[in-house]
Motif scaffolding. Structure first.
Motif, short mmCIF file in Angstrom:
data_model
loop_
_atom_site.label_atom_id
_atom_site.label_comp_id
_atom_site.label_asym_id
_atom_site.label_seq_id
_atom_site.Cartn_x
_atom_site.Cartn_y
_atom_site.Cartn_z
N SER A 130 0.83 -1.21 0.00
CA SER A 130 0.00 0.00 0.00
C SER A 130 0.86 1.25 0.00
O SER A 130 0.54 2.24 -0.67
CB SER A 130 -0.94 0.00 1.21
N ARG A 133 1.90 2.11 -3.36
CA ARG A 133 0.76 2.39 -4.23
C ARG A 133 0.50 1.26 -5.25
O ARG A 133 0.07 1.51 -6.39
CB ARG A 133 0.94 3.73 -4.96
N ASP A 139 -5.56 1.15 -1.62
CA ASP A 139 -6.62 1.65 -0.74
C ASP A 139 -6.98 0.66 0.38
O ASP A 139 -8.08 0.69 0.90
CB ASP A 139 -7.87 1.97 -1.56
N ASN A 193 -8.96 -0.18 5.74
CA ASN A 193 -10.04 0.60 5.15
C ASN A 193 -11.22 -0.32 4.83
O ASN A 193 -11.25 -0.98 3.78
CB ASN A 193 -9.54 1.29 3.88
N ASN A 196 -13.33 -0.40 1.58
CA ASN A 196 -12.79 -1.12 0.43
C ASN A 196 -13.33 -2.55 0.47
O ASN A 196 -13.02 -3.31 1.39
CB ASN A 196 -11.27 -1.11 0.47
#
Length: 583
Positions: A130, A133, A139, A193, A196
């Motif tokens: 993460s 990226r 995410d 998260n 997600n």
């Protein structure tokens, strides 16, 4: 004739007729690091737990709940998970876990696992990808851009004022990604998260992995932290939380803010209900009812929502009101109010539970006093529903003294205060278990232990209490046996504060003996009249006698005069069956 108000406990419908074993179970929490060390490294492990399963079977436990055993850098001792499907090396191997499961099954014990899904470790492959990226993981966590500092435009500070449970900013800057990530707990515990869908599926996959291995349920850690406010509803930003007005709180203290955006979001309940569907599927698949316990420190109405709603089943939310609302000064009326509070708010058809302590709180004997060990254990066992016992409560273990030098808990270390750190430390309740009076309390053959053993281990341990004529251990075992009686397993409940210092808890089931627990909180002998409990027959016998009682198991008494020694906890049963409850 005076009417008696009975709280009638209805049981939830079983899934496809499978025995709902947990509706009146004793679940014993094991903090693996401190239960039993099998290899002399000073750290408890899985093989150590396996070696002590006969002890747990002997005292009558139905299931063990293991605090995290998964791969972790152990910054927060297992609550920072690197890989949910691997075992931490200091605890053993997957083969060791499989052996534990096999031995537990032989003894008729079930295994419940901690399900830590609010956050991972920052060593997790998910988090590393993460930060890079990686499009598949970008995410998976809560990321946000920094906010310019009005006094220093070149500096981007945290996105908002959110504070970690462990103090200081809940945001940490990651140089590689160029953004801040949210950590509601330690810096090394980045929040996942849950908006997600991939994260939700990952966690469902983890649950299925362990259910396939035969575990009988889960305890969801910090469940009410799973969701934060949706930034889409706030112009794409995470808004500041309002000040709480707590006296003496500083901007670095968790209680400085009112956490309306980082806790108790509505979406949390739907996740719990969705996970219950998976557990129910495995209940049918394996013909073994699966339990889901949820941990949330919240207002009562919010806690009750975890049970489910009119359309969907949920979990059994932990009842922390004994720990948060009662003290060693609480009288009989205070205790009755705490019991009634849960029973009257609990939705119809659900299962109650009673928690005296855990790995995050001061031990029962330290919080309520050694004189009330039998009192609190008896209540947790005789009241309707599930009893949660933290390791050592059955023998009255007290908190250990941990110096600043020996402190390991990140919550205490984050205070950076060598004087007042102990107010935040959870280490004292996590010291090694006392098996006997030998070196290291029989916990380890090593030269040292990960936390020092408590000073009183030579007098407070399993071996000493097994050998004693009367002890907390023997009383606990006696009351567990009483919990198996029909009236306690599924009977009605009546709670009476007979005076400021005496409380009686009666359990009724027509066609079976009445069971009544009687407690004297006072430091002097009291004659107790139980005539006001109208459904209680005159002739009684002692089923369990606490460490401070003169009456012995098997003694006969009449309900008009039961002599209660100072700090005595007794369990009595009627010598004849209960009549039908009045309509």
């Amino acid at each position: 004739m005076r009417k008696i108000l009975l709280l009638v406990i209805a049981t939830a419908a079983a899934v496809s007729g499978v025995d709902e074993w947990w509706h009146s179970a004793v679940i014993y929490q094991i903090y693996p690091r401190s239960f039993k060390d099998s290899n002399g490294d000073g750290i408890g492990d899985i093989n150590g737990i396996t070696s002590k399963l006969p002890y747990l079977k002997d005292i009558g436990v139905d299931a063990i709940w293991l605090s995290p055993i998964f791969l972790s850098p152990m910054f927060d001792f297992g609550y920072d998970i690197t890989d949910y499907k691997k075992i931490a090396p200091e605890y053993g191997t997957m083969e060791d876990f499989n052996k534990l499961m096999a031995e537990a099954k032989k003894l008729g014990l079930r295994v419940v696992l901690d399900y830590v899904i609010n956050h991972t470790s920052n060593d997790s492959e998910w988090f590393i990808k993460s930060t890079q990226r990686d499009p598949n993981y970008a995410d998976y966590y809560i990321w946000a851009h920094g906010k310019p500092d009005p006094k220093n435009p070149d500096y981007l500070g945290p996105p908002n004022n959110w504070v970690s449970v462990f103090r200081k900013s809940a945001w940490e800057y990651n140089v590689q990604r160029g953004q801040y990530y949210l950590h509601q707990f330690a810096v090394g515990q980045p929040d996942l998260n849950f908006r997600n869908a991939k994260v939700v599926e990952e966690m469902k996959d983890v649950l299925r992995f362990w259910l396939e291995k035969g575990v009988s349920g889960i305890r969801i850690d910090a469940v009410n932290h799973l969701y934060e406010v949706d930034p889409a509803n706030h112009d794409g930003h995470y808004p500041d939380e309002p000040l709480s007005g707590a006296p003496g709180a500083t901007p670095e203290d968790y209680n400085y803010l009112n956490h309306i955006y980082t806790k108790d979001q509505n979406e949390t309940y739907n996740i719990v209900y969705d996970l219950k569907v998976i557990l129910d599927q495995y209940t049918e698949k394996q013909n073994d009812s699966k339990i889901m316990l949820t941990e949330a420190y919240a207002d009562l109405p919010k806690i009750m929502r975890y049970y489910g709603d009119k359309n969907r089943n949920g979990s059994v939310p932990f009842n922390f009101f004994y720990m948060t609302e009662l003290t060693n000064k609480s009288n009989a009326r205070d205790i009755k109010m705490a019991i009634d509070k849960w029973m009257t708010h609990m939705p119809a058809g659900k299962v109650a539970n009673w928690v005296n302590g855990n790995h995050d709180q001061s031990r029962l004997a330290s919080k309520f006093g050694v004189d009330r060990v039998d009192v609190m254990n008896m209540l947790a066992l005789i009241l309707p529903g599930i009893t949660i016992t933290y390791q050592g409560e059955e023998i009255g273990m007290t908190d250990g003294h941990i110096s600043w030098k020996d402190t390991k808990d990140p919550q205490a270390c984050n205070t950076e205060d060598p004087v007042n750190y102990y107010k935040s430390s959870r280490d004292p309740a996590r010291t090694p278990f006392h098996w006997d009076a030998t070196a290291n309390a029989g916990f380890s053959t090593g030269s040292s232990t990960w936390l020092p053993v408590a000073d009183n281990y030579q007098t407070v341990n399993v071996a000493v209490e097994k050998a004693a004529a009367k002890s907390h251990f023997k009383f606990y075992k006696e009351v567990v046996a009483v919990k198996r009686l029909p009236a306690v397993r599924s009977g009605d409940l009546e709670v009476r504060a007979l005076c400021e210092n005496v409380i009686a808890v009666a359990r009724y089931l027509p066609g079976h003996p009445v069971v009544v627990g009687v407690i004297n909180l006072f430091d002097a002998e009291i004659p107790v009249d139980l005539n006001s409990i109208h459904l209680l027959p005159r002739d009684l016998q002692v089923e369990a006698s606490g460490a401070y009682c003169k009456l012995e198991k098997g003694d006969k008494v009449q309900k008009g005069k039961v002599t209660m020694s100072p700090h005595c906890a007794l369990v009595l049963s009627s010598t004849q069956n209960c009549c039908a409850a009045p309509k």
